[in-house]
Design an enzyme around this catalytic site. Sequence first.
Site, PDB file in Angstrom:
ATOM      1  N   THR A 181       0.493  -1.663   0.096  1.00 32.98           N
ATOM      2  CA  THR A 181      -0.095  -0.150   0.253  1.00 32.98           C
ATOM      3  C   THR A 181       0.934   1.187  -0.037  1.00 32.98           C
ATOM      4  O   THR A 181       1.739   1.587   0.792  1.00 32.98           O
ATOM      5  CB  THR A 181      -0.925  -0.084   0.753  1.00 32.98           C
ATOM      6  N   GLY A 220       2.143  -2.991   8.886  1.00 25.16           N
ATOM      7  CA  GLY A 220       2.565  -3.743  10.208  1.00 25.16           C
ATOM      8  C   GLY A 220       3.757  -4.396  10.146  1.00 25.16           C
ATOM      9  O   GLY A 220       4.713  -4.572   8.798  1.00 25.16           O
ATOM     10  N   ARG A 353     -29.385 -10.630  33.467  1.00 23.91           N
ATOM     11  CA  ARG A 353     -29.783  -9.487  33.898  1.00 23.91           C
ATOM     12  C   ARG A 353     -31.152  -9.213  33.901  1.00 23.91           C
ATOM     13  O   ARG A 353     -31.711  -9.965  32.801  1.00 23.91           O
ATOM     14  CB  ARG A 353     -29.472  -8.076  33.418  1.00 23.91           C
ATOM     15  N   GLY A 442     -24.637   0.216  30.146  1.00 28.16           N
ATOM     16  CA  GLY A 442     -23.528   0.552  31.255  1.00 28.16           C
ATOM     17  C   GLY A 442     -22.409  -0.523  30.953  1.00 28.16           C
ATOM     18  O   GLY A 442     -21.348  -0.223  31.022  1.00 28.16           O
ATOM     19  N   THR A 463     -11.642  -2.200   6.380  1.00 32.88           N
ATOM     20  CA  THR A 463     -10.864  -0.912   5.455  1.00 32.88           C
ATOM     21  C   THR A 463      -9.301  -2.011   4.542  1.00 32.88           C
ATOM     22  O   THR A 463      -8.883  -1.110   3.470  1.00 32.88           O
ATOM     23  CB  THR A 463     -10.836   0.365   5.014  1.00 32.88           C
ATOM     24  N   GLU A 465      -7.327  -5.192   3.386  1.00 33.75           N
ATOM     25  CA  GLU A 465      -7.206  -6.437   2.687  1.00 33.75           C
ATOM     26  C   GLU A 465      -7.878  -6.015   1.933  1.00 33.75           C
ATOM     27  O   GLU A 465      -8.724  -7.227   0.891  1.00 33.75           O
ATOM     28  CB  GLU A 465      -7.117  -7.671   2.989  1.00 33.75           C
ATOM     29  N   ASP A 467     -10.744  -2.144   0.575  1.00 31.44           N
ATOM     30  CA  ASP A 467     -11.356  -1.762   0.768  1.00 31.44           C
ATOM     31  C   ASP A 467     -13.024  -1.977   0.349  1.00 31.44           C
ATOM     32  O   ASP A 467     -13.137  -2.735  -0.458  1.00 31.44           O
ATOM     33  CB  ASP A 467     -11.300  -0.099  -0.020  1.00 31.44           C
TER      34      ASP A 467
END
Length: 720
Positions: A181, A220, A353, A442, A463, A465, A467
Amino acid sequence: MPLNENTTRADDVAPATPHHTSSKGSPEGTSQGALEEVQSVQGPDTAERIDVENLHRHLMGPWKDLRQTVRDIIEDPALHKIDTLSYQDQRERVMDQMKILVDRGIVHRAYPDYVGGQDDPGGNIAGFEELVAADPSLQIKAGVQWGLFGAAVHQLGSEDHHRRFLPDIMSLKAPGAFAMTEIGHGSDVASIGTTATYDAQSQEFVINTPFKAAWKEFLGNAAQHGNAAVVFAQLITAGVNHGVHAFYVPIRDAEGVNLPGIQSEDDGRKGGLNGVDNGRLAFDHVRIPRTNLLNRYGDVAEDGTYTSPIDSPGRRFFTMLGTLVQGRVSLDGSAVNASKIALSIAIRYAYERRQFSSGGDTEATLMSYQLHRRRLLPLLARTYAQAFAHHDLLSTFDDVFSGREDTPENRAELETLAAALKPLSTWGALDALQECREATGGAGFMTKNRFTSLYQDLDVYATFEGDNHVLLQLVAKRLLGDYSKEFAGLDVGTITKYVSSRAEDLAFNRTGLRRVAQLIQDTGTQKKSAKALRDPKWQRDLMQDRVHTMVAEAADALRPARKMSATEATKLFNSQQVKLIEAARSHGELLQWEAMTETLGKLEGHTAQVMTWLRDLFGLTLIQKNLGWYVSYGLISTQRGRALDEYINRLLDKVEPYSLQLVEAFGLKQAHLRADISSGLEEVRQADAEEYFRKLRASSEAPIDEKTLLKLKGSGKRKK
């Protein structure tokens, strides 16, 4: 919710009383303890338990043993992400984790046996995808090292390159970057500016970055750890540019200092994946030996003569890029795994919950509310469909990359399938993480409950490998080429078999005959419409008709392009871009629906029934999403459209009692989830609160509720 030997059936426990339970059995072919779980949540009463173990086998896919091996390994806390670390410390931790992977011998599977590998491309990807549960940064850094840098040497180089470079790549002695890239071109790889000019006198290539926009970006291992890179550059020899090729280029010495001519910059802190040292690279007339050209698809002789087994420059370019499709394949599977994690946490919590009175002394669980089911259960259905579709993709990848079925047609099919599925699963993971975050209130916003951290790390999956929109445009081009060969000259193989080429179908829709036929069919009861909704042929035909109609309309609109100038033709194509991308998205969804339907044929009894409901939930949710389009084209009557919403609600009620078992089949332990709200902690809190109020009501110290007091006053019954 994985299982252990202490079995309690769902129908043995009162639905209002959660318990830590699990089920007996370990599926054949998986590691011992694959479905063991310390803490699990008891869901609602069900008349019959589905075959969770069998579902687990199907969800794990052909490489279930390897997946389980990696799942066992990543239970080690040393491999888990620590969110509170600085990004510099995260980088060092992830690098140490990479060494653990090497020591555990799980990074060699993809490579040739003559360099110590195992020649198992599918198994390699399957194991790699599971790393997302440990730390997405570890998964991506491992992907850079062994799935991009190492894979480029493996797939684009010769046996000589393999023997020279792969052992150090596999052992991590040579950490490396994948330098494709550029900041100025992004996905437009064919237009990159970096050059590799051959000097016949010295028999060297000169790698050069001619302007700032040609700097290699977002790489990377480039900022800190890499000491080599596979660099993609325009190969120039004897005054001729032969297009983009790959070169092995050393970039740092043993002390981590840049070699002469190498420039690098650190991208710094990012929105996620901060354990990966992304950076930029540039080259100032850096010389490398001629033999460092990865020459599987193009070579330069000592005198500068260029040769290639592929005559067409365009086909050569796409063939080279196609060898690197495994990045998209692995991201598809990793994103599906992230969705599994999110839903495992959120659905467990939904049964623990409690919120608001249910009419008695016990408050209602979140999952007892229709809206909560509507938020989570369609995501569960979609994740199942994506998981089964991914197994098809991974098997196709393995067939091609193992050499068993490596043909140009199958490579084209693989590339199209990966381009169709990777966008849907990566967007789907972000959607699931956000919805699960909100559905847990929360608590879901707390980093320790994983949603926000995973979302940040997976955000970039949409985005890199490729987009997602660019990938869908590639799929659209293949679909368009299948419909009308003058728009694309290649045989796209069986990947587009779902798109009908029958022109009479399109004419049938346009005349409104289908609309009239359905109106007649729907005349009568709502029950008749509901019956049609669960017909798999009806679901498939609708999804297929959507793809076919959009592709056909775009093809008709683009026919004049053949007689236009390049500028005008580009403008005309641009006018159809949104429609074509929507067609590609719908095509990918159809592939997922088909994969889920195929798996249904392998199930029996009540399990098959529940999975049919889940498949219908997935298909009908997709149809409802595009209901306006279907009605406007006369493919769905207004009566059936009205029936659709109510039938989806009925499916939610049918699926809900099995939702915990469906999550259980993912086989994820608390060591993989690592969220407080999936640990059983909330169940303990709720039980403690219920016990407190029970004792209080039984005591003489319980205060009188004001509403009760007012009622007593009104009736004159209050004791003095």
